[in-house]
Design a protein around this motif. Sequence first.
Motif, PDB file in Angstrom:
ATOM      1  N   GLN A 184      15.172  43.300  43.914  1.00 58.35           N
ATOM      2  CA  GLN A 184      15.897  44.568  44.056  1.00 58.35           C
ATOM      3  C   GLN A 184      17.150  44.385  44.905  1.00 58.35           C
ATOM      4  N   GLN A 185      17.037  43.630  45.983  1.00 58.63           N
ATOM      5  CA  GLN A 185      18.201  43.369  46.833  1.00 58.63           C
ATOM      6  C   GLN A 185      19.266  42.597  46.070  1.00 58.63           C
ATOM      7  N   LYS A 186      18.832  41.616  45.295  1.00 56.29           N
ATOM      8  CA  LYS A 186      19.771  40.828  44.503  1.00 56.29           C
ATOM      9  C   LYS A 186      20.489  41.702  43.486  1.00 56.29           C
ATOM     10  N   GLU A 187      19.730  42.590  42.840  1.00 56.66           N
ATOM     11  CA  GLU A 187      20.309  43.489  41.847  1.00 56.66           C
ATOM     12  C   GLU A 187      21.313  44.450  42.498  1.00 56.66           C
ATOM     13  N   MET A 188      20.967  44.967  43.673  1.00 59.26           N
ATOM     14  CA  MET A 188      21.878  45.863  44.380  1.00 59.26           C
ATOM     15  C   MET A 188      23.158  45.139  44.780  1.00 59.26           C
ATOM     16  N   GLU A 189      23.020  43.898  45.224  1.00 60.17           N
ATOM     17  CA  GLU A 189      24.186  43.099  45.610  1.00 60.17           C
ATOM     18  C   GLU A 189      25.084  42.835  44.403  1.00 60.17           C
ATOM     19  N   GLU A 190      24.475  42.563  43.255  1.00 53.38           N
ATOM     20  CA  GLU A 190      25.254  42.348  42.026  1.00 53.38           C
ATOM     21  C   GLU A 190      26.014  43.612  41.642  1.00 53.38           C
ATOM     22  N   ARG A 191      25.349  44.757  41.748  1.00 45.93           N
ATOM     23  CA  ARG A 191      26.013  46.031  41.434  1.00 45.93           C
ATOM     24  C   ARG A 191      27.187  46.278  42.376  1.00 45.93           C
ATOM     25  N   LYS A 192      26.968  45.964  43.637  1.00 43.65           N
ATOM     26  CA  LYS A 192      28.023  46.152  44.632  1.00 43.65           C
ATOM     27  C   LYS A 192      29.219  45.265  44.323  1.00 43.65           C
ATOM     28  N   GLN A 193      28.949  44.009  43.955  1.00 45.81           N
ATOM     29  CA  GLN A 193      30.041  43.085  43.630  1.00 45.81           C
ATOM     30  C   GLN A 193      30.807  43.548  42.394  1.00 45.81           C
ATOM     31  N   ILE A 194      30.098  44.082  41.407  1.00 46.33           N
ATOM     32  CA  ILE A 194      30.754  44.589  40.199  1.00 46.33           C
ATOM     33  C   ILE A 194      31.640  45.786  40.561  1.00 46.33           C
ATOM     34  N   ALA A 195      31.108  46.678  41.391  1.00 49.03           N
ATOM     35  CA  ALA A 195      31.877  47.855  41.814  1.00 49.03           C
ATOM     36  C   ALA A 195      33.128  47.438  42.575  1.00 49.03           C
ATOM     37  N   LEU A 196      32.990  46.470  43.480  1.00 48.88           N
ATOM     38  CA  LEU A 196      34.143  46.005  44.251  1.00 48.88           C
ATOM     39  C   LEU A 196      35.167  45.324  43.350  1.00 48.88           C
ATOM     40  N   ALA A 197      34.681  44.578  42.359  1.00 47.68           N
ATOM     41  CA  ALA A 197      35.594  43.897  41.427  1.00 47.68           C
ATOM     42  C   ALA A 197      36.426  44.903  40.638  1.00 47.68           C
ATOM     43  N   THR A 198      35.830  46.034  40.309  1.00 51.92           N
ATOM     44  CA  THR A 198      36.585  47.047  39.553  1.00 51.92           C
ATOM     45  C   THR A 198      37.511  47.849  40.457  1.00 51.92           C
ATOM     46  N   LEU A 199      37.194  47.926  41.759  1.00 53.47           N
ATOM     47  CA  LEU A 199      38.000  48.729  42.679  1.00 53.47           C
ATOM     48  C   LEU A 199      39.185  47.973  43.274  1.00 53.47           C
ATOM     49  N   LEU A 200      39.038  46.661  43.461  1.00 52.88           N
ATOM     50  CA  LEU A 200      40.027  45.899  44.229  1.00 52.88           C
ATOM     51  C   LEU A 200      40.984  45.109  43.338  1.00 52.88           C
ATOM     52  N   SER A 201      42.219  45.010  43.830  1.00 55.99           N
ATOM     53  CA  SER A 201      43.180  44.122  43.175  1.00 55.99           C
ATOM     54  C   SER A 201      42.803  42.681  43.540  1.00 55.99           C
ATOM     55  N   PRO A 202      43.322  41.683  42.822  1.00 49.13           N
ATOM     56  CA  PRO A 202      42.970  40.291  43.141  1.00 49.13           C
ATOM     57  C   PRO A 202      43.309  39.897  44.586  1.00 49.13           C
ATOM     58  N   GLU A 203      44.456  40.372  45.088  1.00 48.74           N
ATOM     59  CA  GLU A 203      44.847  40.042  46.466  1.00 48.74           C
ATOM     60  C   GLU A 203      43.883  40.670  47.473  1.00 48.74           C
ATOM     61  N   ALA A 204      43.474  41.899  47.176  1.00 44.68           N
ATOM     62  CA  ALA A 204      42.534  42.588  48.059  1.00 44.68           C
ATOM     63  C   ALA A 204      41.171  41.893  48.052  1.00 44.68           C
ATOM     64  N   LYS A 205      40.761  41.376  46.902  1.00 41.66           N
ATOM     65  CA  LYS A 205      39.484  40.639  46.816  1.00 41.66           C
ATOM     66  C   LYS A 205      39.522  39.402  47.713  1.00 41.66           C
ATOM     67  N   VAL A 206      40.651  38.695  47.671  1.00 48.42           N
ATOM     68  CA  VAL A 206      40.802  37.494  48.502  1.00 48.42           C
ATOM     69  C   VAL A 206      40.769  37.881  49.976  1.00 48.42           C
ATOM     70  N   ARG A 207      41.468  38.955  50.324  1.00 48.99           N
ATOM     71  CA  ARG A 207      41.501  39.424  51.709  1.00 48.99           C
ATOM     72  C   ARG A 207      40.091  39.787  52.186  1.00 48.99           C
ATOM     73  N   LEU A 208      39.356  40.495  51.366  1.00 49.50           N
ATOM     74  CA  LEU A 208      37.991  40.883  51.721  1.00 49.50           C
ATOM     75  C   LEU A 208      37.092  39.656  51.876  1.00 49.50           C
ATOM     76  N   ALA A 209      37.270  38.674  51.020  1.00 49.74           N
ATOM     77  CA  ALA A 209      36.480  37.443  51.126  1.00 49.74           C
ATOM     78  C   ALA A 209      36.787  36.725  52.441  1.00 49.74           C
ATOM     79  N   ASN A 210      38.066  36.701  52.835  1.00 49.19           N
ATOM     80  CA  ASN A 210      38.448  36.062  54.099  1.00 49.19           C
ATOM     81  C   ASN A 210      37.866  36.822  55.294  1.00 49.19           C
ATOM     82  N   ILE A 211      37.910  38.137  55.220  1.00 51.77           N
ATOM     83  CA  ILE A 211      37.350  38.950  56.304  1.00 51.77           C
ATOM     84  C   ILE A 211      35.854  38.701  56.431  1.00 51.77           C
TER      85      ILE A 211
END
Length: 125
Positions: free
Chosen positions: A22-49
């Motif tokens: 369940q935790q893995k599934e929730m994490e996957e959903r979260k990553q999909i949601a973030l991928a649709t919300l963030l621009s590529p530069e923002a994704k890199v910034r979030l990964a660095n943070i």
Amino acid sequence: IKQKSFVDMDKQLAAQKKQAEQQKEMEERKQIALATLLSPEAKVRLANISLVKPEKAKMLENMLIQNGAKLGGGAKISESQLIEMLEKISEASEGKNLIKISHKYKNIDEDDDDDLAGLQEKQFC
């Protein structure tokens, strides 16, 4: 008695496995949601943070998902918007990291000074 303990252990393992899935599934959903919300530069910034300050990255991810649900549409969050959100989080948590030391001083009136002077004289005589 041993069979009961094995059955209980099996149940516990199954429950742990289910929770992990369940935790893995929730994490996957979260990553999909973030991928649709963030621009590529923002994704890199979030990964660095997340490498440097994982707790702030989690707070930022939660904020992004909440705001994304409100925004809807296909607008992506830019890196500058992400930085603004991070600044808001930093300002909000800034007060929590400060340590305040307060000193309480007693009011000393003139009579107390005389008493101290008398004590000092007695000690040196």
